[in-house]
Motif scaffolding. Structure first.
Motif, PDB file in Angstrom:
ATOM      1  N   SER A   1       0.811  -1.225   0.000  1.00 54.22           N
ATOM      2  CA  SER A   1       0.000   0.000   0.000  1.00 54.22           C
ATOM      3  C   SER A   1       0.839   1.267   0.000  1.00 54.22           C
ATOM      4  N   TYR A   2       1.807   1.342   0.913  1.00 50.56           N
ATOM      5  CA  TYR A   2       2.592   2.572   1.020  1.00 50.56           C
ATOM      6  C   TYR A   2       3.347   2.850  -0.281  1.00 50.56           C
ATOM      7  N   GLN A   3       3.930   1.823  -0.867  1.00 48.14           N
ATOM      8  CA  GLN A   3       4.674   1.992  -2.109  1.00 48.14           C
ATOM      9  C   GLN A   3       3.757   2.421  -3.252  1.00 48.14           C
ATOM     10  N   ARG A   4       2.556   1.834  -3.312  1.00 48.50           N
ATOM     11  CA  ARG A   4       1.600   2.212  -4.361  1.00 48.50           C
ATOM     12  C   ARG A   4       1.146   3.660  -4.182  1.00 48.50           C
ATOM     13  N   LEU A   5       0.883   4.055  -2.958  1.00 48.56           N
ATOM     14  CA  LEU A   5       0.467   5.435  -2.689  1.00 48.56           C
ATOM     15  C   LEU A   5       1.603   6.404  -2.983  1.00 48.56           C
ATOM     16  N   GLN A   6       2.795   6.022  -2.600  1.00 46.90           N
ATOM     17  CA  GLN A   6       3.968   6.867  -2.843  1.00 46.90           C
ATOM     18  C   GLN A   6       4.202   7.065  -4.340  1.00 46.90           C
ATOM     19  N   ALA A   7       4.027   5.999  -5.104  1.00 43.64           N
ATOM     20  CA  ALA A   7       4.215   6.089  -6.556  1.00 43.64           C
ATOM     21  C   ALA A   7       3.150   6.956  -7.208  1.00 43.64           C
ATOM     22  N   ALA A   8       1.958   6.997  -6.621  1.00 42.61           N
ATOM     23  CA  ALA A   8       0.852   7.762  -7.194  1.00 42.61           C
ATOM     24  C   ALA A   8       0.849   9.221  -6.767  1.00 42.61           C
ATOM     25  N   GLN A   9       1.670   9.585  -5.762  1.00 40.93           N
ATOM     26  CA  GLN A   9       1.592  10.912  -5.158  1.00 40.93           C
ATOM     27  C   GLN A   9       2.045  12.065  -6.051  1.00 40.93           C
ATOM     28  N   PRO A  10       3.123  11.939  -6.836  1.00 42.62           N
ATOM     29  CA  PRO A  10       3.593  13.093  -7.622  1.00 42.62           C
ATOM     30  C   PRO A  10       2.489  13.724  -8.467  1.00 42.62           C
ATOM     31  N   GLY A  11       2.421  15.063  -8.398  1.00 38.55           N
ATOM     32  CA  GLY A  11       1.425  15.794  -9.167  1.00 38.55           C
ATOM     33  C   GLY A  11       0.104  15.976  -8.459  1.00 38.55           C
ATOM     34  N   HIS A  12      -0.018  15.426  -7.253  1.00 39.76           N
ATOM     35  CA  HIS A  12      -1.265  15.554  -6.487  1.00 39.76           C
ATOM     36  C   HIS A  12      -1.031  16.406  -5.248  1.00 39.76           C
ATOM     37  N   ARG A  13      -2.118  16.930  -4.695  1.00 44.35           N
ATOM     38  CA  ARG A  13      -1.989  17.877  -3.590  1.00 44.35           C
ATOM     39  C   ARG A  13      -2.189  17.258  -2.217  1.00 44.35           C
ATOM     40  N   TRP A  14      -2.220  15.926  -2.132  1.00 46.27           N
ATOM     41  CA  TRP A  14      -2.306  15.284  -0.823  1.00 46.27           C
ATOM     42  C   TRP A  14      -0.920  14.890  -0.333  1.00 46.27           C
ATOM     43  N   HIS A  15      -0.794  14.860   0.988  1.00 43.25           N
ATOM     44  CA  HIS A  15       0.494  14.549   1.615  1.00 43.25           C
ATOM     45  C   HIS A  15       0.435  13.142   2.200  1.00 43.25           C
ATOM     46  N   LEU A  16       1.486  12.368   2.021  1.00 48.14           N
ATOM     47  CA  LEU A  16       1.518  10.972   2.457  1.00 48.14           C
ATOM     48  C   LEU A  16       2.445  10.788   3.656  1.00 48.14           C
ATOM     49  N   LEU A  17       1.923  10.092   4.676  1.00 46.93           N
ATOM     50  CA  LEU A  17       2.703   9.744   5.857  1.00 46.93           C
ATOM     51  C   LEU A  17       2.582   8.240   6.099  1.00 46.93           C
ATOM     52  N   GLN A  18       3.501   7.700   6.895  1.00 49.00           N
ATOM     53  CA  GLN A  18       3.380   6.311   7.325  1.00 49.00           C
ATOM     54  C   GLN A  18       3.513   6.256   8.840  1.00 49.00           C
ATOM     55  N   SER A  19       2.690   5.428   9.470  1.00 51.97           N
ATOM     56  CA  SER A  19       2.659   5.381  10.935  1.00 51.97           C
ATOM     57  C   SER A  19       3.883   4.691  11.526  1.00 51.97           C
ATOM     58  N   GLY A  20       4.547   3.821  10.766  1.00 48.97           N
ATOM     59  CA  GLY A  20       5.701   3.098  11.293  1.00 48.97           C
ATOM     60  C   GLY A  20       5.325   1.769  11.917  1.00 48.97           C
ATOM     61  N   GLU A  21       4.199   1.730  12.609  1.00 48.78           N
ATOM     62  CA  GLU A  21       3.641   0.492  13.155  1.00 48.78           C
ATOM     63  C   GLU A  21       2.138   0.640  13.276  1.00 48.78           C
ATOM     64  N   ASN A  22       1.439  -0.467  13.172  1.00 49.55           N
ATOM     65  CA  ASN A  22      -0.010  -0.430  13.271  1.00 49.55           C
ATOM     66  C   ASN A  22      -0.426  -0.582  14.732  1.00 49.55           C
ATOM     67  N   ARG A  23      -0.737   0.541  15.364  1.00 50.50           N
ATOM     68  CA  ARG A  23      -1.213   0.514  16.752  1.00 50.50           C
ATOM     69  C   ARG A  23      -2.708   0.798  16.828  1.00 50.50           C
TER      70      ARG A  23
END
Length: 299
Positions: free
Chosen positions: A43-65
């Protein structure tokens, strides 16, 4: 008046990307933050690849709590890096239009007493969801939720939540806002100053009861929670929780979170704790006894 929104992704990057494609077209939204909650897939890699050119900011939690901790990552980011006056949480399987946001913005401007606002939640078929809002939980209703037979009987006799929603909306005809006890956490906006005052979501909860805790804290600070009866959003439950957890896993997560909620927010001492412990024992007994019933229904 600036609006920011947090979208929490877990595994369902395709649903999240579809949601983002709609949200970023809404000029009423100033900031969009996506938090990947340490998904075990790509998921993170797919979102990261799709991010350029868009106005949303992507973060990752590091762990699922859990749901609360994941959303808090986004809320903290918006509070530290933006001047947003209102910060909302929107699940990836939620859909609304610009008019929804205009109504929310206008209601916040006109009613200073409301900390939390949302619209009426609709299902895919257009019907009003019985999860749009609900009464605050008491010690008895929380205990009863562990008791399958009593809970089933009560729901059949009264259709309590749906009746509560219908009656509330009926009485609110013509009103801009109707005050409600608790709204579902899939789509709501909250004043920045209220987030600062009451704190963020309770990270002791992995999943479930986030809304009840938020409502408890909001009300204790003297704020109100409201629904705009003439404004709606769509929530497609089927694309998230059911794709991640089995019915048994969901029941056990509910039981665990319900216990934490009861202990930290409702219990007054030993006798209350004892009553709850007895209800948990009955829960497991009923689960074992109902195995043949569920098997026959499945057949």
């Amino acid at each position: 008046m600036r609006l920011g929104v947090v979208i929490l992704n877990y595994k369902s990057y395709d649903v999240t990307l579809d949601c983002l494609s709609k949200l970023e077209r809404l000029e009423q939204l100033d900031d969009i933050v996506v938090v990947d909650n340490n998904s075990p897939n790509a998921s993170y890699q797919r979102l990261q690849a799709a991010q350029p050119g868009h106005r949303w900011h992507l973060l990752q939690s590091g762990e699922n709590r859990g749901y609360s901790a994941g959303n808090n990552v986004g809320i903290r980011y918006l509070m530290e890096h933006t001047e947003d006056d209102f910060i909302g949480i929107v699940n990836p399987d939620v859909c609304f239009d610009g008019e929804f946001l205009r109504q929310i913005r206008g209601a916040f401007a006109a009613h200073d007493e409301y900390a939390v606002l949302t619209g009426v939640q609709h299902r895919r078929d257009g019907s009003v969801s019985n999860r749009s809002f609900w009464p605050e939980l008491t010690r008895w209703t929380t205990i009863r939720s562990n008791l399958w037979f009593l809970n089933k009987l009560a729901n059949r006799q009264t259709e309590y939540n749906m009746r509560f929603v219908r009656e509330t909306l009926s009485q609110a005809a013509g009103q801009e806002i109707v005050e409600v006890p608790v709204v579902e956490g899939c789509c709501f906006f909250m004043r920045r100053c209220a987030w600062e005052q009451i704190g963020l979501l309770d990270e002791r909860m992995f999943l479930f009861f986030e809304e009840d805790i938020l409502a408890y804290r909001v009300h204790r600070k003297g704020w109100r929670i409201g629904v705009l009866p003439q404004t709606a959003f769509l929530h497609d439950h089927s694309t998230t929780l059911k794709s991640i957890y089995s019915n048994l896993q969901t029941d056990l997560l509910l039981l665990k979170s319900r216990g934490k909620f009861y202990r930290h927010y409702l219990s007054r001492g030993f006798l209350d704790d004892l009553a709850y412990a007895l209800s948990v024992a009955v829960f497991y007994l009923e689960k074992c006894a109902l195995v043949p019933y569920h098997w026959l229904r499945g057949k």
